[in-house]
Design a protein around this motif. Structure first.
Motif: not given
Ligand code: ADP
Ligand code: MG
Length: 682
Positions: A296-300, A330-335
């Motif tokens: 998830a971090i890499a995708l972000l 990813f909800e909080p970061v809007g992805l």
């Protein structure tokens, strides 16, 4: 002329028919034949009887002492005996069905006998005899033993090999760079080829083998390391640069703190992604070690760096699960996260494809359908594959044809023993998650017999009463999806009768996608207490409240599969259990149960799995990337493999390797390999 352009027909004594038979062994050219190595030697060197153990095969020289005695049984069968003095001992030599030797066994004549020694009766059962006064071709030699068949007999093969060496031996070319020959003090190739077929003594045979094993492993590693080095030097990937603060603040939104292991691999991955070349990294970590959040971090990072990300998984159940967990993360970061699977409606699919092309979707989750034709990305920066064996050359070239060269992160929960890691994954950089998240207790594993099902049911009751949930995995019947399903249905009914008050779910491959989703959702939300399932839940499924994994007929599963299934529990702080119900008939089945009860460490499990199965079988398929070596033995020659890897890595990172004439032959070899798909390396 080159040896790989000369057909075996050119060897004296090879008829058209023999040539055909050689083809069946994959031997077409003289080069092929010379590479057809013996798998052992027969020893015709003379030894004393005093050093020979009872039952051993031995070659001795002696003198015939009396007239031979012959007994005949019917037309073809006979038994010939004769007294022979060997090292001052009177020995009885026995030949079966060699009546024609009778007149040659003249008292006083010297004879060399090869056969099985029986100490107690002072008897030698002769398989081979030669007379020094008529010349002894085999005596004193090591004779190669080839794998042969049809009309290609052992003596024919030996003769033909000798002939090939006489006729064409001078054309054998060196393959290795001189610096490596010097460094490892190797025999020249021509000498090694001659000696492996006709060793003068064991030392020469071993020297020849050492040279050829090194060569085989080096050429194999050269391919992987050249691929790796080429990949790194090619700056056609995407350099993904993100503000570290974005990553840090995302990590702060997580419900847990990252383990040190997770932090370390995240840094390795982000460092790769920053480079303008394509990342080709393997992330290995035991089941439950927390790979998803790393992905998830890499995708972000890919998205915040201005690109899109894809997460590829092997099953739709897993796609669905990852989709839900990424959406939550990813909800909080809007992805924007979307799902793409084979069972979607055409309309929905069209929407998703349009969203990807326009860049409205940041992250796509799905089965391998997501990189197929018809799927166009605005800018794909990262592909993560979860629990797939590997992201192959083919998939990479599909993307390259579309003009994309994203970073690739391959995740696996089958920890790969070191031997296999440097062969199957030698072209990749490897990150390893060594620890599990804090507070996890080891899973307690029990092996019980079928007769103890009542107690197992009691166990289920206890865990469910304590608020937990259980999986009950059904026997797997090979190649019979239908029976699997029937088994699951039967077990589901049985569970319903045993626990009439308890919600029991059923999950198998024949259910429709929507039904599967619904069952998984209900189990995730603790509405279903016991999930009866086939192996569709084998990999990746994450329901942390489940603490009991019961596997029916566990002996039918392989070790890594059992470990994967067990990994569905123990995913939170609760004590978890795995119960294996099995009455294995085979030794290997019992051994597997033992390994499971003795350790819950995936690295240890796969090490022992490799011991039990051997490397060829480890990944289950031929496409696994584990080559079958002709001469090398991955376990025994491991040290050589490591040296060869280091040498190949060193050579391929030196610029002169890619330009100097002395390496032209090696480059040509690489170019003809499918890994390079005809790329021009010069
Ligand atoms: P796997 O490596 O098998 O794919 P997952 O990524 O599914 O494992 O993680 C297993 C469980 O552990 C998940 O429920 C996840 O949320 C949780 N988890 C991951 N990292 C941590 C951590 N650092 N601390 C606590 N729990 C974690
Ligand atoms: Mg996982």
């Amino acid at each position: 002329m080159k040896l790989d352009q000369i057909t075996v027909r050119q060897i004296k004594g090879v008829s058209a028919q023999k040539e055909q038979e050689l083809h069946a062994f994959g031997v077409h050219t003289v080069a092929d034949l010379l590479d057809y190595f013996p798998f052992r030697y027969e020893d015709y060197r003379i030894r004393g009887l005093a050093e020979t153990k009872d039952g051993e095969k031995v070659t001795v020289q002696g003198k015939i002492m009396g007239a031979p005695v012959m007994q005949r049984y019917g037309r073809a069968k006979s038994r010939l005996t004769c007294k022979v003095v060997v090292d001052g001992v009177l020995v009885t030599a026995v030949w079966f069905n060699r009546h024609f030797l009778q007149e040659q066994l003249v008292p006083g004549r010297e004879v060399v006998l090869t056969g099985k020694w029986e100490q107690r009766r002072l008897q030698l059962t002769v398989s081979d005899s030669e007379f020094p006064d008529k010349g002894t071709a085999k005596t004193g030699t090591l004779q190669p033993v080839y794998s042969v068949g049809g009309s290609l007999t052992q003596p024919w093969m030996r003769k033909t090999m000798k002939q090939a060496i006489t006729q064409f031996g001078s054309l054998i070319e060196e393959m290795l760079p001189v610096e490596l020959i010097d460094k490892h003090r190797l025999m020249p190739r021509s000498e090694a080829i001659m000696r492996i077929h006709q060793p003068d003594d064991t030392a020469a045979g071993q020297g020849a083998r050492r040279r050829l094993v090194y060569e085989e492993l080096f050429l194999f590693q050269l391919k992987l390391q050249a691929y790796r080095s080429l990949n790194r030097s090619r700056k056609d990937g995407v350099a993904i640069v993100v503000d570290p603060e974005i990553i840090r603040s995302f990590v702060r939104t997580l419900p847990f703190e990252l383990t040190d292991s997770q932090k370390k691999v995240v840094n390795e991955i982000l460092a790769d992604m920053r480079q303008p070349s394509c990342m080709n990294r393997l992330l290995q970590g035991d089941v439950g070690s927390g790979k998803t959040v790393v992905a998830a971090i890499a995708l972000l990072a890919a998205v915040k760096g201005g690109h899109q990300g894809a997460l590829m998984v092997p099953t739709e159940i897993l796609a669905d699960q990852h989709m839900r967990s990424l959406q939550k993360l990813f909800e909080p970061v809007g992805l924007q996260v979307a799902l793409l699977t084979g069972s979607m409606t055409e309309r929905k699919r069209r929407d998703v494809l349009a969203g990807l092309q326009m860049g409205l979707i940041d992250i796509i989750v799905g089965t391998h359908a997501i990189i197929q034709d018809g799927v166009v990305f605005r800018s794909l920066g990262l592909v993560v594959t979860d629990e797939q064996h590997r992201f192959g050359v083919n998939q990479r070239s599909i993307l390259r044809r579309k003009g994309m060269s994203p970073d690739v992160l391959t995740m696996t929960a089958t920890p790969i023993p070191r031997t296999l890691a440097i062969t199957a994954f030698g072209d990749m950089d490897v990150s390893t998650l060594r620890e599990r998240p804090h507070g996890r207790k080891p899973i307690k594993t029990y092996w019980v017999k079928h007769g103890m099902l009542d107690r197992v049911l009691g166990f289920i009751r206890r865990e469910v009463d304590a608020g937990r949930q259980a999986y009950f995995i059904c026997p797997l019947i090979e190649e019979s999806d239908k029976l699997d399903v029937q088994n699951a249905i039967d077990l589901h009914i049985q569970m319903g009768q045993a626990f009439p008050d308890m919600p029991i779910g059923l999950l198998h491959g024949r259910l429709g996608a929507a039904e599967k989703d619904e069952v998984m959702r209900a189990f995730s939300d603790n509405e279903i207490k016991v999930l009866v399932a086939t192996t569709v839940v084998e990999v990746g499924v994450d329901v942390p409240n489940a603490t009991l994994m019961i596997i029916m007929d566990a002996e039918r599963f392989g070790l890594s599969q059992l470990h994967q299934l067990r990994g569905r529990v123990g995913r939170a702080e609760h004590q978890s259990y795995c119960v294996l119900i099995a009455d294995p008939k085979s030794e290997i089945g019992r051994e597997r149960m033992k390994v499971m009860t003795e350790t819950d460490d995936g690295f240890e499990v796969s090490r022992r799995d490799l011991d039990l199965r051997g490397p060829g079988d480890f990944f289950g398929t031929k496409q696994s990337g584990v080559p079958e070596f002709r001469l090398a033995d991955m376990a025994a020659d491991f040290a050589v493999l490591e040296e060869a890897r280091d040498d190949a890595a060193d050579l391929t990172t030196r610029p002169e390797f890619w330009s100097d004439a002395i390496y032209a032959r090696l480059r040509q070899r690489l170019q003809s390999d499918q890994l390079f798909q005809g790329e021009l390396l010069d």
